[in-house]
Design a protein around this motif. Sequence first.
Motif, mmCIF file in Angstrom:
data_model
loop_
_atom_site.group_PDB
_atom_site.id
_atom_site.type_symbol
_atom_site.label_atom_id
_atom_site.label_comp_id
_atom_site.label_asym_id
_atom_site.label_seq_id
_atom_site.Cartn_x
_atom_site.Cartn_y
_atom_site.Cartn_z
ATOM 1 N N LEU A 38 8.132 -10.407 7.798
ATOM 2 C CA LEU A 38 8.992 -9.345 8.328
ATOM 3 C C LEU A 38 10.051 -9.943 9.244
ATOM 4 C CD1 LEU A 38 6.404 -6.530 9.163
ATOM 5 C CD2 LEU A 38 7.702 -6.872 7.054
ATOM 6 N N ASP A 39 11.064 -9.156 9.548
ATOM 7 C CA ASP A 39 12.184 -9.680 10.340
ATOM 8 C C ASP A 39 11.758 -10.181 11.711
ATOM 9 O OD1 ASP A 39 13.606 -8.919 8.156
ATOM 10 O OD2 ASP A 39 14.907 -7.474 9.177
ATOM 11 N N ASP A 40 10.696 -9.587 12.277
ATOM 12 C CA ASP A 40 10.207 -10.038 13.583
ATOM 13 C C ASP A 40 8.932 -10.870 13.446
ATOM 14 O OD1 ASP A 40 8.474 -8.056 12.808
ATOM 15 O OD2 ASP A 40 8.347 -7.104 14.778
ATOM 16 N N GLY A 41 8.624 -11.319 12.232
ATOM 17 C CA GLY A 41 7.424 -12.113 11.996
ATOM 18 C C GLY A 41 7.603 -13.567 12.389
ATOM 19 N N SER A 42 6.552 -14.337 12.230
ATOM 20 C CA SER A 42 6.605 -15.750 12.609
ATOM 21 C C SER A 42 7.442 -16.576 11.644
ATOM 22 C CB SER A 42 5.176 -16.319 12.679
ATOM 23 O OG SER A 42 4.531 -16.198 11.413
ATOM 24 N N ASP A 43 7.652 -16.071 10.420
ATOM 25 C CA ASP A 43 8.453 -16.786 9.417
ATOM 26 C C ASP A 43 9.261 -15.770 8.602
ATOM 27 O OD1 ASP A 43 9.494 -18.709 7.732
ATOM 28 O OD2 ASP A 43 7.702 -18.846 6.472
ATOM 29 N N PRO A 44 10.311 -15.191 9.179
ATOM 30 C CA PRO A 44 11.074 -14.138 8.486
ATOM 31 C C PRO A 44 11.627 -14.605 7.137
ATOM 32 C CG PRO A 44 11.726 -14.299 10.801
ATOM 33 C CD PRO A 44 10.865 -15.495 10.515
ATOM 34 N N GLN A 45 11.286 -13.870 6.112
ATOM 35 C CA GLN A 45 11.750 -14.202 4.762
ATOM 36 C C GLN A 45 12.091 -12.886 4.048
ATOM 37 O OE1 GLN A 45 12.274 -17.187 3.588
ATOM 38 N NE2 GLN A 45 11.273 -18.413 5.203
ATOM 39 N N PRO A 46 13.333 -12.432 4.096
ATOM 40 C CA PRO A 46 13.698 -11.103 3.589
ATOM 41 C C PRO A 46 13.539 -10.913 2.086
ATOM 42 C CG PRO A 46 15.653 -12.355 4.179
ATOM 43 C CD PRO A 46 14.477 -13.129 4.682
ATOM 44 N N THR A 47 13.421 -12.009 1.339
ATOM 45 C CA THR A 47 13.277 -11.872 -0.120
ATOM 46 C C THR A 47 11.862 -12.169 -0.602
ATOM 47 O OG1 THR A 47 13.991 -14.166 -0.495
ATOM 48 C CG2 THR A 47 15.699 -12.461 -0.475
ATOM 49 N N ALA A 48 10.975 -12.476 0.322
ATOM 50 C CA ALA A 48 9.603 -12.824 -0.068
ATOM 51 C C ALA A 48 8.757 -11.563 -0.170
ATOM 52 C CB ALA A 48 8.990 -13.793 0.948
ATOM 53 N N THR A 49 8.517 -11.103 -1.380
ATOM 54 C CA THR A 49 7.701 -9.910 -1.595
ATOM 55 C C THR A 49 6.557 -10.232 -2.541
ATOM 56 O OG1 THR A 49 9.150 -9.193 -3.410
ATOM 57 C CG2 THR A 49 9.622 -8.327 -1.212
ATOM 58 N N LEU A 50 5.416 -9.660 -2.238
ATOM 59 C CA LEU A 50 4.234 -9.862 -3.073
ATOM 60 C C LEU A 50 4.408 -9.160 -4.413
ATOM 61 C CD1 LEU A 50 1.445 -11.246 -2.604
ATOM 62 C CD2 LEU A 50 0.531 -8.957 -2.207
ATOM 63 N N VAL A 51 4.890 -7.925 -4.339
ATOM 64 C CA VAL A 51 5.153 -7.139 -5.547
ATOM 65 C C VAL A 51 6.089 -5.992 -5.172
ATOM 66 C CG1 VAL A 51 3.189 -5.580 -5.222
ATOM 67 C CG2 VAL A 51 4.083 -5.975 -7.528
ATOM 68 N N VAL A 52 6.928 -5.583 -6.095
ATOM 69 C CA VAL A 52 7.775 -4.408 -5.903
ATOM 70 C C VAL A 52 7.518 -3.470 -7.080
ATOM 71 C CG1 VAL A 52 10.106 -3.498 -5.680
ATOM 72 C CG2 VAL A 52 9.540 -5.705 -4.643
ATOM 73 N N ASP A 53 6.844 -2.367 -6.812
ATOM 74 C CA ASP A 53 6.566 -1.374 -7.853
ATOM 75 C C ASP A 53 7.679 -0.342 -7.845
ATOM 76 O OD1 ASP A 53 3.994 -2.342 -8.729
ATOM 77 O OD2 ASP A 53 3.212 -1.668 -6.800
ATOM 78 N N GLU A 54 8.233 -0.045 -9.009
ATOM 79 C CA GLU A 54 9.327 0.917 -9.106
ATOM 80 C C GLU A 54 8.916 2.088 -9.990
ATOM 81 O OE1 GLU A 54 13.267 -0.460 -9.561
ATOM 82 O OE2 GLU A 54 12.829 -2.463 -8.810
ATOM 83 N N PHE A 55 8.976 3.271 -9.416
ATOM 84 C CA PHE A 55 8.623 4.507 -10.112
ATOM 85 C C PHE A 55 9.676 5.551 -9.791
ATOM 86 C CE2 PHE A 55 4.726 2.164 -9.772
ATOM 87 C CZ PHE A 55 3.994 2.485 -10.898
ATOM 88 N N TYR A 56 9.502 6.742 -10.313
ATOM 89 C CA TYR A 56 10.316 7.872 -9.908
ATOM 90 C C TYR A 56 9.412 9.088 -9.774
ATOM 91 C CZ TYR A 56 10.227 9.749 -14.709
ATOM 92 O OH TYR A 56 9.822 10.262 -15.915
ATOM 93 N N ILE A 57 9.853 10.067 -8.989
ATOM 94 C CA ILE A 57 9.061 11.265 -8.750
ATOM 95 C C ILE A 57 9.203 12.203 -9.944
ATOM 96 C CG2 ILE A 57 8.783 13.315 -7.298
ATOM 97 C CD1 ILE A 57 9.626 11.632 -4.912
ATOM 98 N N ALA A 58 8.117 12.378 -10.683
ATOM 99 C CA ALA A 58 8.137 13.244 -11.860
ATOM 100 C C ALA A 58 8.071 14.718 -11.464
ATOM 101 C CB ALA A 58 6.987 12.895 -12.795
ATOM 102 N N ARG A 59 7.251 15.001 -10.453
ATOM 103 C CA ARG A 59 7.119 16.398 -10.012
ATOM 104 C C ARG A 59 6.317 16.445 -8.711
ATOM 105 N NH1 ARG A 59 3.047 15.352 -13.500
ATOM 106 N NH2 ARG A 59 0.975 16.132 -12.971
ATOM 107 N N MET A 60 6.377 17.568 -8.036
ATOM 108 C CA MET A 60 5.498 17.813 -6.903
ATOM 109 C C MET A 60 4.219 18.429 -7.456
ATOM 110 S SD MET A 60 5.823 20.505 -3.742
ATOM 111 C CE MET A 60 7.389 19.892 -3.141
ATOM 112 N N SER A 61 3.106 17.734 -7.306
ATOM 113 C CA SER A 61 1.863 18.202 -7.919
ATOM 114 C C SER A 61 1.089 19.168 -7.038
ATOM 115 C CB SER A 61 0.975 17.006 -8.286
ATOM 116 O OG SER A 61 0.699 16.216 -7.151
ATOM 117 N N SER A 62 1.267 19.089 -5.728
ATOM 118 C CA SER A 62 0.601 20.046 -4.837
ATOM 119 C C SER A 62 1.283 20.054 -3.479
ATOM 120 C CB SER A 62 -0.890 19.697 -4.665
ATOM 121 O OG SER A 62 -1.042 18.477 -3.960
#
Length: 232
Positions: free
Chosen positions: A107-131
């Motif tokens: 993170l930006d205030d972490g001990s080793d800031p790395q703005p592009t280091a991500t474990l995974v990026v899941d991309e979805f979209y909201i299909a509907r409000m279910s409740s």
Amino acid sequence: MSELIASESQKLYHDTIITLYEIDASFYGGGVLRFQASSNQTLRFNGYEYFPYPIQANGFEYTGRGQAPQPTLTASVLDLSFTAQLLSANNLENCDVRRIKTYRKFLDDGSDPQPTATLVVDEFYIARMSSKTKDQVTFALASKIDMRGKQIPGRQIIKGTCMFSYRVWNAESNQFNYINATCPYSGSSYFDINGNVTTADKDICSKDLKGCKLRYGDSPLPFGGFPGAGRY
């Protein structure tokens, strides 16, 4: 996965995993909502602030059974700004959702800031409000490869019939109406549905190759069918 993430994940003891969420409401003219439930403090990553917010996420993991995940996102509606966004943006339907996972140290205030280091990026979209209750709302998400319910291919394959909309004669104005026309023909040669020469007010396309050739002659045909398609 970056080398930094791969190296960190292979350590016997690695840093805390942080999960960040984004809901992009620009589809309705809004902004991007950024929040997280990993900390009671505002977290900053890649220059963006992710505010603490009561949220639960389930079903993001792939099962290996060949089906795409169908996760749900449950968030509190006690925050007035979130509720206002919800009401003004058609319950956020069709808005893109991103789940970003990284290590606390990156993170930006972490001990080793790395703005592009991500474990995974899941991309979805909201299909509907279910409740929805007085305290919280649950969204059903769908994978982007679902194409928001669109069929593939986008057009139905029909061999000998043109699927384009032809111009329509307007008797009141004595001219053609092109508002809903998807066929590009705007010439002054007129033919009836059987291919016979006629007047403008009786001009109707037969929706086949013959009708297209009568109007375009030796020019390239913008035929909206698939004459080369065969049966399997």
